[in-house]
Enzyme design. Structure first.
Site, short mmCIF file in Angstrom:
data_model
loop_
_atom_site.label_atom_id
_atom_site.label_comp_id
_atom_site.label_asym_id
_atom_site.label_seq_id
_atom_site.Cartn_x
_atom_site.Cartn_y
_atom_site.Cartn_z
N ASP A 159 0.69 -1.21 0.00
CA ASP A 159 -0.07 -0.10 -0.10
C ASP A 159 0.94 1.17 -0.05
OD1 ASP A 159 -2.23 1.32 0.07
OD2 ASP A 159 -3.12 0.18 1.78
N ASP A 220 -10.72 2.47 -3.78
CA ASP A 220 -11.12 1.03 -3.17
C ASP A 220 -12.80 0.87 -3.67
OD1 ASP A 220 -8.78 1.58 -1.87
OD2 ASP A 220 -9.69 1.46 0.15
C1 GAL Z 1 -6.35 0.96 1.46
C2 GAL Z 1 -6.11 0.19 0.37
C3 GAL Z 1 -7.18 -0.88 0.53
C4 GAL Z 1 -6.93 -1.45 2.07
C5 GAL Z 1 -6.71 -0.46 3.24
C6 GAL Z 1 -5.71 -1.09 4.45
O1 GAL Z 1 -5.35 2.21 0.95
O2 GAL Z 1 -6.47 0.47 -0.97
O3 GAL Z 1 -7.29 -1.89 -0.22
O4 GAL Z 1 -5.71 -2.29 1.85
O5 GAL Z 1 -5.91 0.75 2.74
O6 GAL Z 1 -5.96 -0.02 5.53
#
Ligand code: GAL
Length: 424
Positions: A159, A220
Site C-alpha cells: 500500500d 477502493d
Molecule cells: C487502502 C487500500 C485498501 C486496504 C486499506 C487498508 O489504502 O487501498 O485495499 O488495503 O488501505 O488500510
C-alpha cells in the site's frame, strides 16, 4: 532477474508481446481470497471473535477454500490485509504479528495454509505508517522483504499511505528489488498507480509492469453496485492506456470481488464476476466464506466457463467496443482465436431488456466466417452465427450475458454432424 520478459503467444491469430516483472509468478490473474473489503480492521477479538483480523480467521477461510471446493476451481491465495502487526517493530527492527491475535506467529499460519495446498499473502505499506496506522516499511525494505521470505509468504500487497509521490517513485521499485533479491518468489501487488491518479503522464505503465505483478489503478471498492459500475466505467474509459499494460506476469487490479456480501443482487454479483474475468483482473474474493450463499458460490464463483475466460493463457484484457448509459458490449481475445463476449445492462426499469448485436460489431482481427456461441453463465446449447447474423439476447436489470465464441468452418460443422447451417 529484473530483465525484460517476452512472451510470444502461440496463438495463430494474434501475436501478443508482453514485458512483465520476471519473477515467474502470476502468469494468469491470481485467484483467492483477501480480507479487507469484508473484514476491514476489526481488531477486537473479545467482542467479535469470528470476524477480527486473527490467525483463526485466515485458518477458517483456508478450511472453507478446501472443503467447499474453491481450491478445486483454482482459488489458492489467502491474503492478509492491514492491521495484522504489532504497533511497534521488535528490537531487530522486524515486523511482528499482533501476539494476541496471531499467537502462533506467521510461519505457523503459512505452514497451515501451505499444508492445504494454498498460499498466503501479506500486507505492507511503503510509507511511514499503513493506512490504518500500523508500522510502514519505508527505510525497512530489506528487512521486511527478508522477513516475508523467511516466513515463506507467497504474495505482498504494498500500500502507499503516509508517503508522497517522490517517495513512492523510489519506494515501489526498491521494494520490488528487495523482494526479488530474497530469491523467494512472491507476487508483488503494488498500489502505486492508484496513488498517482491511475493515468499517464504520472503513471508509466511500461515501468510499473516491469516491477510489479499486479497493481491497483483506482479507488477502493465498497459494498455497493455503484462502486462496481464506476470501476467498470473507468476501465472502459481508459482502456487504451490499461489494455497494453496487462498480460502474463502483470495485471491491472480493479480491486476485490464482493458478490456474496451485503450490497449486490445476484445479477450484480454475476456482472462483477463476469466483467472481472473479461478484464483479466485478479480474482480475490472478499466475502465471508463461512456464510456465503451457496448459490452465489456455485453459480457465480465456480462457473467454469467464466474462470476459463479469466485464466486464459493469452492474458488479454477486454475492450469495450460499444457503450451507452444502458448497455455495454465488451470483447476479449482468447487462445486459439476464440473470443469472450460480454453484454452488460445497467437498465433497472423493471424488465429483462432485449439487446441485439452482431459479431461484426466486435471488430475481431482476422475473424472467422462463423462462430459457435455458447452462453457461459446460462449453459445454453451452442449455436452458430455468421459475422453479420443478428444475435438476440435478453438481459436482467443490472445483468450480464456472456458468450464464448469459437471459430467454426461450415465444413467442420457439417462433417462433425454438429449442425447444418445455410451460409449465403
Ligand atoms: C487502502 C487500500 C485498501 C486496504 C486499506 C487498508 O489504502 O487501498 O485495499 O488495503 O488501505 O488500510
Amino acid at each position: 532477474m529484473m530483465k525484460t520478459y517476452i512472451l510470444l503467444s502461440l496463438c495463430c491469430l494474434s501475436a501478443h508481446f508482453v514485458s512483465a516483472y520476471d519473477n515467474g509468478v502470476a502468469r494468469t490473474p491470481p485467484m483467492g481470497w483477501l480480507a479487507w473489503e469484508r473484514f476491514r480492521c476489526a481488531t477486537d477479538c473479545d467482542s467479535a471473535p469470528d470476524s477480527c483480523i486473527s490467525e483463526k480467521l485466515f485458518m477458517e477461510m483456508a478450511d472453507r477454500m478446501v472443503e467447499d471446493g474453491w481450491k478445486d476451481h483454482g482459488y489458492t491465495m489467502i491474503n492478509i490485509d492491514d492491521c495484522w502487526s504489532e504497533k511497534q517493530r521488535n528490537a531487530n527492527h522486524e515486523l511482528e504479528p499482533n501476539h494476541t491475535r496471531f499467537p502462533n506467529g506467521i510461519p505457523a499460519l503459512v505452514d497451515y495454509v501451505h499444508s492445504k495446498g494454498l498460499k498466503l499473502g501479506i500486507y505492507a505499506d511503503m510509507g511511514k505508517l499503513t493506512c490504518a496506522g500500523y508500522p510502514g516499511t519505508m527505510g525497512y525494505e530489506k528487512i521486511d522483504s527478508q522477513t516475508f521470505a523467511k516466513w515463506k509468504v507467497d504474495m505482498v500487497k504494498y500500500d502507499g499511505c503516509s508517503s508522497n509521490s517522490s517517495e513512492q517513485a523510489v519506494g515501489y521499485p526498491l521494494m520490488s528489488k528487495e523482494l526479488n533479491a530474497t530469491g523467494h518468489p512472491m507476487i508483488y501487488s503494488c498500489e502505486w498507480p492508484l496513488y498517482q491518479g491511475g493515468l499517464p503522464p504520472k503513471v508509466n505503465y511500461t515501468y510499473v509492469k516491469e516491477i510489479c505483478n499486479m497493481w491497483r489503478n483506482y479507488g477502493d471498492i465498497d459494498d455497493n453496485f455503484d462502486s462496481v459500475k464506476n470501476i467498470i466505467q473507468w476501465w472502459g474509459d481508459h482502456q487504451d492506456v490499461l489494455i497494453p499494460a496487462a498480460g502474463p506476469g502483470g495485471w491491472n487490479d480493479p480491486d476485490m470481488l464482493i458478490g456474496g456480501d451485503f450490497g449486490l443482487s445476484f445479477d450484480e454479483a454475476r456482472m462483477q464476476f463476469g466483467m472481472w474475468a473479461m478484464l483479466a483482473a485478479p480474482m480475490l474474493v472478499s466475502v465471508d466464506l463461512r456464510t456465503i450463499d451457496p448459490r452465489v458460490r456455485e453459480e457465480i464463483y465456480f462457473k467454469r466457463g467464466v474462470i476459463e475466460v479469466s485464466q486464459d493463457p493469452l492474458g488479454v484484457q477486454a475492450r469495450r467496443v460499444k457503450g451507452d448509459n444502458n448497455y455495454q458490449l465488451w470483447v476479449k481475445s482468447l487462445i486459439g482465436g476464440d473470443q469472450a463476449v460480454a453484454i452488460m445492462s445497467t437498465r433497472t426499469d423493471g424488465f429483462p431488456a432485449p439487446y441485439v448485436f452482431s459479431l461484426a460489431e466486435l471488430n475481431i482481427e482476422n475473424p472467422a466466417d462463423t462462430y459457435m456461441l455458447t452462453d457461459i453463465f446460462d449453459d445454453e446449447q451452442a449455436k452458430p452465427y455468421s459475422l453479420t447474423d443478428l444475435i438476440h439476447t435478453v438481459i436482467n436489470p443490472n445483468g450480464i450475458r456472456m458468450f464464448r465464441a469459437i471459430p467454426y468452418k461450415t465444413s467442420t460443422l457439417v462433417e462433425e454432424n454438429i449442425i447444418e447451417i445455410d451460409i449465403l
